[in-house]
Motif scaffolding. Structure first.
Motif, PDB file in Angstrom:
ATOM      1  N   VAL A 246     -14.553   6.049  -4.096  1.00 53.35           N
ATOM      2  CA  VAL A 246     -14.040   4.971  -4.845  1.00 53.35           C
ATOM      3  C   VAL A 246     -12.573   4.922  -5.022  1.00 53.35           C
ATOM      4  N   LEU A 247     -12.029   6.071  -5.223  1.00 48.80           N
ATOM      5  CA  LEU A 247     -10.646   6.170  -5.512  1.00 48.80           C
ATOM      6  C   LEU A 247      -9.751   5.666  -4.227  1.00 48.80           C
ATOM      7  N   GLN A 248     -10.225   6.249  -2.937  1.00 48.08           N
ATOM      8  CA  GLN A 248      -9.517   5.797  -1.633  1.00 48.08           C
ATOM      9  C   GLN A 248      -9.732   4.455  -1.370  1.00 48.08           C
ATOM     10  N   LEU A 249     -10.814   3.769  -1.888  1.00 46.32           N
ATOM     11  CA  LEU A 249     -10.908   2.397  -1.789  1.00 46.32           C
ATOM     12  C   LEU A 249     -10.261   1.687  -2.396  1.00 46.32           C
ATOM     13  N   THR A 250     -10.112   2.143  -3.747  1.00 43.05           N
ATOM     14  CA  THR A 250      -9.070   1.457  -4.573  1.00 43.05           C
ATOM     15  C   THR A 250      -7.609   1.522  -3.909  1.00 43.05           C
ATOM     16  N   TYR A 251      -7.094   2.752  -3.576  1.00 41.26           N
ATOM     17  CA  TYR A 251      -5.885   2.844  -2.957  1.00 41.26           C
ATOM     18  C   TYR A 251      -5.833   1.855  -1.415  1.00 41.26           C
ATOM     19  N   THR A 252      -6.766   1.714  -0.713  1.00 40.95           N
ATOM     20  CA  THR A 252      -6.328   1.093   0.413  1.00 40.95           C
ATOM     21  C   THR A 252      -6.323  -0.502   0.080  1.00 40.95           C
ATOM     22  N   LEU A 253      -7.341  -1.070  -0.804  1.00 44.93           N
ATOM     23  CA  LEU A 253      -7.537  -2.394  -1.032  1.00 44.93           C
ATOM     24  C   LEU A 253      -5.951  -2.937  -1.985  1.00 44.93           C
ATOM     25  N   SER A 254      -5.538  -1.803  -2.560  1.00 48.26           N
ATOM     26  CA  SER A 254      -4.191  -2.265  -3.496  1.00 48.26           C
ATOM     27  C   SER A 254      -2.960  -1.819  -2.642  1.00 48.26           C
ATOM     28  N   ASP A 255      -3.255  -1.560  -1.305  1.00 44.99           N
ATOM     29  CA  ASP A 255      -1.782  -1.139  -0.458  1.00 44.99           C
ATOM     30  C   ASP A 255      -1.166  -0.021  -1.287  1.00 44.99           C
ATOM     31  N   TYR A 256      -1.990   1.087  -1.524  1.00 38.47           N
ATOM     32  CA  TYR A 256      -1.724   2.230  -2.176  1.00 38.47           C
ATOM     33  C   TYR A 256      -1.048   1.802  -3.527  1.00 38.47           C
ATOM     34  N   GLU A 257      -1.613   1.142  -4.453  1.00 39.58           N
ATOM     35  CA  GLU A 257      -1.236   0.871  -5.912  1.00 39.58           C
ATOM     36  C   GLU A 257      -0.168  -0.103  -5.975  1.00 39.58           C
ATOM     37  N   PHE A 258       0.222  -0.829  -4.848  1.00 39.75           N
ATOM     38  CA  PHE A 258       1.243  -1.926  -5.094  1.00 39.75           C
ATOM     39  C   PHE A 258       0.648  -3.241  -5.250  1.00 39.75           C
ATOM     40  N   LEU A 259      -0.451  -3.325  -5.290  1.00 39.12           N
ATOM     41  CA  LEU A 259      -1.230  -4.703  -5.813  1.00 39.12           C
ATOM     42  C   LEU A 259      -2.167  -4.327  -6.840  1.00 39.12           C
ATOM     43  N   THR A 260      -2.225  -5.543  -7.808  1.00 37.19           N
ATOM     44  CA  THR A 260      -3.428  -5.318  -8.633  1.00 37.19           C
ATOM     45  C   THR A 260      -4.760  -5.849  -8.292  1.00 37.19           C
ATOM     46  N   LEU A 261      -5.788  -5.185  -8.547  1.00 31.22           N
ATOM     47  CA  LEU A 261      -7.220  -5.458  -8.098  1.00 31.22           C
ATOM     48  C   LEU A 261      -7.788  -6.087  -9.177  1.00 31.22           C
ATOM     49  N   ASP A 262      -8.958  -6.903  -9.048  1.00 30.74           N
ATOM     50  CA  ASP A 262      -9.812  -7.636  -9.867  1.00 30.74           C
ATOM     51  C   ASP A 262     -11.005  -6.808 -10.508  1.00 30.74           C
ATOM     52  N   LYS A 263     -11.105  -6.606 -11.555  1.00 31.74           N
ATOM     53  CA  LYS A 263     -12.141  -5.805 -12.048  1.00 31.74           C
ATOM     54  C   LYS A 263     -13.656  -6.530 -11.728  1.00 31.74           C
ATOM     55  N   GLU A 264     -13.489  -7.898 -11.764  1.00 27.50           N
ATOM     56  CA  GLU A 264     -14.773  -8.653 -11.575  1.00 27.50           C
ATOM     57  C   GLU A 264     -15.377  -8.404 -10.219  1.00 27.50           C
ATOM     58  N   ILE A 265     -14.512  -8.385  -9.408  1.00 27.50           N
ATOM     59  CA  ILE A 265     -14.999  -8.375  -8.182  1.00 27.50           C
ATOM     60  C   ILE A 265     -15.507  -6.955  -7.493  1.00 27.50           C
ATOM     61  N   LEU A 266     -14.958  -5.907  -8.184  1.00 25.55           N
ATOM     62  CA  LEU A 266     -15.173  -4.629  -7.933  1.00 25.55           C
ATOM     63  C   LEU A 266     -15.722  -3.890  -9.203  1.00 25.55           C
ATOM     64  N   SER A 267     -16.479  -4.750 -10.021  1.00 22.27           N
ATOM     65  CA  SER A 267     -16.936  -4.265 -11.320  1.00 22.27           C
ATOM     66  C   SER A 267     -17.722  -2.941 -11.173  1.00 22.27           C
ATOM     67  N   ASP A 268     -18.264  -2.732 -10.009  1.00 21.41           N
ATOM     68  CA  ASP A 268     -19.081  -1.528  -9.848  1.00 21.41           C
ATOM     69  C   ASP A 268     -18.283  -0.251  -9.808  1.00 21.41           C
ATOM     70  N   GLU A 269     -17.069  -0.485  -9.024  1.00 24.19           N
ATOM     71  CA  GLU A 269     -15.913   0.524  -8.928  1.00 24.19           C
ATOM     72  C   GLU A 269     -15.274   0.944 -10.187  1.00 24.19           C
ATOM     73  N   TYR A 270     -14.978  -0.170 -10.762  1.00 26.48           N
ATOM     74  CA  TYR A 270     -14.145   0.034 -11.910  1.00 26.48           C
ATOM     75  C   TYR A 270     -14.952   0.751 -13.029  1.00 26.48           C
ATOM     76  N   SER A 271     -16.287   0.481 -13.229  1.00 28.23           N
ATOM     77  CA  SER A 271     -17.027   0.979 -14.226  1.00 28.23           C
ATOM     78  C   SER A 271     -17.075   2.438 -13.468  1.00 28.23           C
ATOM     79  N   LEU A 272     -17.620   2.980 -12.562  1.00 28.31           N
ATOM     80  CA  LEU A 272     -17.692   4.357 -12.051  1.00 28.31           C
ATOM     81  C   LEU A 272     -16.344   4.901 -12.485  1.00 28.31           C
ATOM     82  N   LEU A 273     -15.056   4.513 -12.030  1.00 27.30           N
ATOM     83  CA  LEU A 273     -13.879   5.137 -12.531  1.00 27.30           C
ATOM     84  C   LEU A 273     -13.801   5.416 -14.247  1.00 27.30           C
ATOM     85  N   GLU A 274     -13.865   4.233 -14.808  1.00 32.93           N
ATOM     86  CA  GLU A 274     -13.958   4.330 -16.377  1.00 32.93           C
ATOM     87  C   GLU A 274     -14.889   5.176 -16.966  1.00 32.93           C
ATOM     88  N   GLN A 275     -15.889   5.416 -16.440  1.00 28.99           N
ATOM     89  CA  GLN A 275     -16.944   6.230 -16.685  1.00 28.99           C
ATOM     90  C   GLN A 275     -16.694   7.704 -16.468  1.00 28.99           C
TER      91      GLN A 275
END
Length: 440
Positions: A246-275
């Motif tokens: 999930v961390l690497q998914l976040t990195y690749t989807l954001s161009d390695y943290e250059f872009l901001t991702l939508d919590k709603e579209i990726l709510s499962d992944e955001y929740s896992l990171l938050e928890q």
């Protein structure tokens, strides 16, 4: 604590030859920047200057470590990507210039050592790593012309699926046992490696016999719903590979943290990171995990006004060693002290809004379709309660308080059969995150 940070301050001022304390000339003056001597947030024990000096000291440590050529060449991908992400996320001129200089010099050193490499003679694993290293080096503007052309030619005659034990065009990855080591490899680990490699091919405009990078990236991403629901800390076989993926998914989807991702579209992944952040801090006590989780939570828009982010940053600043590194004996023994330091810097770095990600409309469309078709793949109330109940029991054994993210009462559900106690668990299994790719 006072002596530790006083020493850090003295050493870093000597190293960077910074302006006298209180001089703000080293900062880029932007409208949203508070004064360097201000606390990071109301009530914080650390100031903006404390954070920046910790980052600069970490950069100095990494530059010193990388002076060992054998060590550097073995871990160049960590260093090159690590410095770039730090350089692109700061208001501080010294951080930007130091990280950029160090990263570019490292990329040039790597190219000099590999410019005569013949990609056609490499194993698939080595070829995959070489391609990732080129991707990391190109981010500094270093030209890999002839070597990159050789890599492209070699990959054009290979199947993408030959690098992995599954074909992402037709099947979902499954757990398997490595024939050489006997280790059971989680499906999440296999999926993660395929996702990163496809991302690198996409960014370098490289094609294989099974298609070009964007097609391959979408093919791998398409299996995400089939891999879920995300697991929990009690599932020792899958929790860490799952979180790492999930961390690497976040990195690749954001161009390695250059872009901001939508919590709603990726709510499962955001929740896992938050928890997972309080687990990483209180249970595993892992700088490796805390640094990457905080970094990725910021990619979803969380900032220093978020209590979770505050805990993570405070933990990282308090854990820095006097030589500028992060990590202890375990990280030294694993040979990952440099990587632990890099991800700690990632957790501390600032985040700017460079736009929304992912940048490809086809990727956004796929994620929205996944969300519509599989709206509750993780963290439904029953799964969340079972997770919280079992984790709370472990904290009770330790005599520690446990506050589940989001608050609320945890129902008294029965424990998962065979749930291990603290003595039976490895202290820091997050230490192997770096083996996946950091670009690698």
């Amino acid at each position: 604590m006072i002596n530790k940070f006083f020493l850090a301050l003295c050493l870093i001022l000597i190293y960077v030859k910074a302006s006298p304390q209180g001089d703000d000339s080293e900062y880029i003056q932007l409208s949203d920047l508070v004064e360097p001597h201000h606390p990071l947030w109301q009530g914080s024990l650390f100031t903006y200057a404390d954070r920046d000096k910790a980052i600069l000291k970490g950069i100095h440590f990494l530059e010193t470590q990388a002076s060992d050529q054998e060590h550097f060449l073995q871990h160049a991908r960590d260093y090159m990507l690590g410095m770039k992400l730090v350089a692109q996320s700061s208001h501080n001129h010294l951080i930007i210039s130091s990280a950029t200089r160090v990263g570019k010099e490292m990329s040039q050193r790597w190219l000099k050592a590999h410019e005569s490499t013949d990609p056609a003679t490499l194993s698939n694993d080595d070829l995959r790593m070489l391609t990732g290293d080129i991707f990391n080096g190109k981010r500094y503007g270093v030209e890999f012309g002839e070597l990159l052309n050789k890599v492209k030619t070699t990959l054009q005659n290979k199947k993408f699926s030959s690098f992995f034990n599954f074909n992402p065009l037709v099947s979902v990855p499954k757990d398997f046992q490595d024939q050489k080591t006997g280790r059971v490899v989680s499906r999440w680990e296999t999926w993660q490696n395929a996702l990163i490699f496809a991302y690198v091919l996409k960014e370098l405009n490289i094609s294989t016999l099974e298609g070009e990078g964007t097609k391959l990236f979408l093919a791998v991403l398409n299996w995400l719903p089939q891999l879920k629901p995300h697991t929990h800390v009690m599932d020792q076989a899958h929790f860490i590979p799952n979180l790492s993926a999930v961390l690497q998914l976040t990195y690749t989807l954001s161009d390695y943290e250059f872009l901001t991702l939508d919590k709603e579209i990726l709510s499962d992944e955001y929740s896992l990171l938050e928890q997972s952040l309080p687990i990483a801090i209180d249970y595993f006590q892992s700088v490796e995990a805390v640094g990457e989780i905080v970094d990725c939570l910021k990619t979803f828009g969380d900032r220093e006004d978020n209590p979770n982010i505050q805990r993570g940053i405070t933990y990282l600043l308090a854990e820095q060693n006097t030589d500028g590194s992060w990590g202890g004996d375990q990280e030294k023994n694993l040979g990952i002290l440099h990587h632990t330091t890099i991800v700690a810097l990632w957790g501390l770095r600032e985040k700017f809004d460079h736009g929304k990600g992912p940048k490809e409309e086809a990727v956004v469309t796929m994620l929205k379709e996944h969300k519509a078709k599989f709206p509750t793949q993780v963290n439904n109330q029953a799964h969340q309660n079972v997770f919280a109940n079992n984790f709370a029991q472990i904290f009770q054994q330790l005599g520690l308080p446990f506050a589940f993210p989001g608050g609320g009462q945890v129902p008294g559900l029965p424990a998962i059969p065979g749930a291990p106690s603290i003595p039976g668990m490895a202290h820091n299994p997050f230490g192997n995150f770096h083996t996946q790719f950091s670009g690698s």
